[in-house]
Design an enzyme around this catalytic site. Structure first.
Site, PDB file in Angstrom:
ATOM      1  N   SER B 221       0.822  -1.201   0.000  1.00  0.00           N
ATOM      2  CA  SER B 221       0.000   0.000   0.000  1.00  0.00           C
ATOM      3  C   SER B 221       0.860   1.255   0.000  1.00  0.00           C
ATOM      4  CB  SER B 221      -0.894   0.017   1.244  1.00  0.00           C
ATOM      5  OG  SER B 221      -1.780  -1.063   1.233  1.00  0.00           O
ATOM      6  N   LYS B 245      -9.212  -0.621  12.348  1.00  0.00           N
ATOM      7  CA  LYS B 245      -9.443   0.728  11.827  1.00  0.00           C
ATOM      8  C   LYS B 245     -10.541   0.713  10.751  1.00  0.00           C
ATOM      9  CE  LYS B 245      -7.115   4.942  10.550  1.00  0.00           C
ATOM     10  NZ  LYS B 245      -6.136   5.799  11.217  1.00  0.00           N
ATOM     11  N   ASP B 246     -10.523  -0.322   9.886  1.00  0.00           N
ATOM     12  CA  ASP B 246     -11.572  -0.437   8.865  1.00  0.00           C
ATOM     13  C   ASP B 246     -12.944  -0.616   9.513  1.00  0.00           C
ATOM     14  OD1 ASP B 246      -9.840  -0.096   6.775  1.00  0.00           O
ATOM     15  OD2 ASP B 246      -9.681  -2.219   6.252  1.00  0.00           O
ATOM     16  N   GLU B 289     -28.579   9.615 -13.045  1.00  0.00           N
ATOM     17  CA  GLU B 289     -28.370   9.571 -11.605  1.00  0.00           C
ATOM     18  C   GLU B 289     -27.191  10.475 -11.235  1.00  0.00           C
ATOM     19  OE1 GLU B 289     -30.411   6.927  -9.194  1.00  0.00           O
ATOM     20  OE2 GLU B 289     -31.143   8.498 -10.490  1.00  0.00           O
TER      21      GLU B 289
END
Lengths: 150, 423
Positions: B221, B245-246, B289
Site C-alpha cells: 500500500s 481501523k476499517d 443519476e
C-alpha cells in the site's frame, strides 16, 4: 466464431417483420398533427398551413446545417403533408411540437427539450446540438389520405 | 512432510490437513493477517475495504431481487412495484440495492480521490491504478444498465440517450446502436440483454477486484506520506491494526447507508422513474443519476455531437495515462505546495460539473460547464505534466517512523527495531 454471438444481438426476424404501419390521415385538420408509431418510434405527420410551407420554402439553403430544399422533404404534390421520424438526431429524444400547446422552437417546427435543438416547419435542424434534419421514413400514399409507412 | 504438500504452519489438524493440500488458510494469513502495512494510514485508507463490502451487499441484494423481477417491457415496472408492496422485505432489498449503488459511487469517488491526492497511481502502482479505472468503467456500465431495469420514464430515456451516444461515431455509429438495441428503438430486446449483462458484470467486477487486490499485495500500500516503508519499524500487520481501523469506518459507513435507506430512500432518485416508460413522450428534463452528472455536463458543454461524446469518454480514459502525465517524483500532495491547490481546484471543477449536469443546458450553466470542462482537462494534460518539472517539493521525511518518534535524525537500527517490531 464470434459472429453468431454478435449477430444474435441484431434485430431478430419477428422484430424486422413488424416494419409497416398504415393510417388514415384525413381527419387531421390544416395546422394539426398526428403521431404514429412505426418500428417502436414516433412518426410525426403534420398537416402544414400555407404559411408554414412558405416559411420552409423561403430559406437560404446556405444557412442550413444539413442543407435540403423543402421539396426534398415531402412527396411531390403533397407539400401540405410533412412526414418525419419524431426522433431528435442528437441523442434520440422525442421533440415537442405535435400538440398545439407544445413549444415549437424558434422556427415553428419542433423543439427538443433534452438538449435544446430547434427544427423548422420542414423538420430541418436550425439551432442546437443535433447534427442532421429529422429523418424521413420510407412511406407512400396508397390513396389520397391513406398513408403507409415502411 | 511429503513432497508436493504445502508446509503449513497451522496447528489445528483439520486446518492443517486442508492447508497442506490447498493453502488458502496460509494465503489468508499472509495477505490479510500478517500482511505488513504502513503504520501511518489515515481514514482515507478505509474506502477500499468499504468498496469491497459494498460490492458484496449489491450482489447479495441483487440476486434476491432477480428472483422476483420480470425483464419484459409490459411487466418490468409492475414487477418492481410488486417487490415494493408484496414481496416479504422486497422494499428493503430494493432500497438497499438502489441506495447501495449511490453508496458505492460515494465510496469509490473518495477512494479515487485518495489515490489522486496521495499519488497512489505513481510507480510502482501504475497497473494497480489502471485496473482500478477498469473497475470504475465496469461499475458505470453496471449501474447504467441496472437503472434501466425498473422501466420507468428515466430508465427508458436514459437508455435512449446513452445508447444514442454511439450514433455519434461516423459510418458505423447507427449499426452499433441497432446492435445494442436489438431493434429499431429501445425495446424489449434491449431490456432483456441489459438484465442479462447487469447480472453478469458484478461478477466480472469481482474478478477484476481480485486482480486489483493481487497487484496491491505485490507493490504494497501507499500511505499519506507517499514514501516507501524502510523496514519493519514502518509497518504493522494488517490484522488486528487495520481490520480494527476499517471496522470504525464501517460503522460510520453503515450509519450513512442506513440513514438513506430508512429515512430518505428516494432522496437521490428521480421521481420521474415512478412513471412507467412511455416511448412517445420524453420527460422535460432528462437527467442521469447523480453519479453520472459530471460526465453528462461535459457531454452537453460541447456544442458538437461527436466532440461532446469523445470528450465525455475521454474524461475517464485520461485517467489511464495519469501515471505518466504526472511528472513529479513526489507522490503525496502534502509535499507539493502548488500542485495541492491545483488538485483541489480540480475537485471543485468536478463538483461544479456535477452541479451543472443536473441543471437545464442553458444560460450560466453552459458557461460554467465549459469553464469546468476546460479546467478538468487542463489539469491532466497541461498543469500536471508541466508543474512536475517546475514545482519545488517540500523536503520528504526520512522514514514513516521518524515524524512519530520525536528527536530528529535517524535512530540507530538496534534501538529502532526493538520496540516497534511486532510481526
Amino acid at each position: 466464431m464470434a459472429w453468431p454471438f454478435i449477430s444474435s444481438m441484431n434485430p431478430a426476424r419477428d422484430v424486422l417483420a413488424l416494419s409497416t404501419t398504415e393510417a388514415d390521415i384525413k381527419s387531421v385538420p390544416v395546422g394539426g398533427a398526428v403521431t404514429l408509431v412505426w418500428r417502436g418510434k414516433p412518426v410525426f405527420v403534420r398537416h402544414r398551413t400555407a404559411a408554414e410551407i412558405e416559411s420552409a420554402v423561403n430559406v437560404d439553403l446556405a444557412e442550413l446545417r444539413d442543407p435540403q430544399p423543402d421539396s426534398a422533404r415531402h412527396k411531390a404534390g403533397k407539400a401540405e403533408w410533412l412526414v418525419v421520424i419524431g426522433v431528435c438526431t442528437h441523442l434520440g429524444c422525442v421533440p415537442l411540437g405535435q400538440k398545439p400547446t407544445d413549444p415549437r422552437g424558434d422556427f415553428g417546427g419542433w423543439f427538443c427539450p433534452c438538449h435544446g435543438s430547434h427544427y423548422d416547419t420542414a423538420g430541418r435542424i436550425r439551432k442546437g446540438p443535433a447534427p442532421a434534419n429529422l429523418a424521413l421514413p420510407t412511406y407512400a400514399f396508397t390513396t389520397d389520405t391513406q398513408l403507409k409507412i415502411g | 512432510m511429503s513432497i508436493g504438500l504445502h508446509n503449513s504452519a497451522f496447528k489445528n489438524p483439520v486446518i492443517r490437513w486442508v492447508d497442506s493440500r490447498l493453502p488458502i488458510f496460509s494465503m489468508m494469513q499472509n495477505e490479510y493477517g500478517s500482511f505488513p502495512t504502513p503504520k501511518n494510514f489515515n481514514y482515507f485508507w478505509n474506502f477500499g475495504a468499504l468498496a469491497m463490502i459494498n460490492l458484496m451487499i449489491m450482489i447479495a441484494t441483487g440476486i434476491f431481487l432477480a428472483m422476483h423481477y420480470t425483464p419484459h417491457v409490459t411487466m418490468a415496472f409492475d414487477s418492481v412495484e410488486r417487490i415494493m408492496r408484496d414481496v416479504n422485505y422486497g422494499w428493503l432489498f430494493r432500497y438497499v440495492h438502489a441506495n447501495g449503488a449511490s453508496m458505492f459511487f460515494i465510496v469509490v469517488y473518495i477512494h479515487i480521490w485518495r489515490g489522486m491526492y496521495y499519488g497512489s497511481y505513481k510507480a510502482p502502482r501504475e497497473l494497480l491504478w489502471m485496473i482500478g479505472v477498469v473497475i470504475f468503467l465496469l461499475m458505470m456500465a453496471t449501474a447504467f444498465m441496472g437503472y434501466v431495469l425498473p422501466w420507468g420514464q428515466m430508465s427508458f430515456w436514459g437508455a435512449t440517450v446513452i445508447t444514442n451516444l454511439f450514433s455519434a461515431f461516423p459510418v458505423v455509429g447507427d449499426s452499433i446502436v441497432t446492435l445494442l438495441w436489438g431493434g429499431f428503438s429501445v425495446d424489449n430486446p434491449t431490456l432483456n440483454r441489459f438484465f442479462s449483462l447487469h447480472y453478469l458484470l458484478p461478477f466480472v467486477i469481482f474478478g477484476v477486484v481480485f486482480l486489483h487486490v493481487a497487484a496491491l499485495h505485490i507493490t504494497g500500500s501507499n500511505n499519506p506520506l507517499g514514501i516507501d516503508p524502510k523496514g519493519p519499524q514502518d509497518t504493522v500487520p494488517f490484522h488486528p491494526y487495520y481490520t480494527a481501523k476499517d471496522s470504525v469506518g464501517m460503522v460510520v459507513y453503515f450509519i450513512v447507508f442506513a440513514s438513506l435507506v430508512f429515512f430518505a430512500p428516494n432522496l437521490l432518485g428521480d421521481p420521474a422513474n415512478y412513471i412507467p416508460a412511455n416511448p412517445l413522450v420524453t420527460p422535460t428534463h432528462i437527467v442521469p443519476e447523480w453519479y453520472f452528472l459530471p460526465y453528462y455536463a461535459i457531454l452537453r458543454a460541447v456544442p458538437d455531437k461527436l466532440g461532446g461524446v469523445l470528450l465525455m469518454f475521454g474524461s475517464i480514459l485520461v485517467w489511464f495515462i495519469l501515471p505518466w502525465l504526472d511528472t513529479s517524483p513526489v507522490r503525496s500532495m502534502r509535499f507539493r505546495p502548488i500542485a495541492k491547490w491545483f488538485l483541489l481546484l480540480w475537485g471543485i471543477a468536478f463538483g461544479t460539473l456535477m452541479y451543472c449536469g443536473g441543471k437545464p443546458p442553458e444560460g450560466i450553466y453552459v458557461v460554467l460547464s465549459r469553464v469546468a470542462t476546460l479546467y478538468y482537462f487542463a489539469w491532466f494534460l497541461v498543469i500536471l505534466p508541466v508543474l512536475g518539472r517546475l514545482e519545488r517539493p517540500l523536503p520528504l521525511p526520512e522514514s514513516i517512523a521518524k515524524p512519530v518518534l520525536r528527536g530528529g535524525g535517524p535512530l540507530p537500527a538496534g534501538a529502532m527495531t526493538k520496540p516497534m517490531e511486532k510481526a
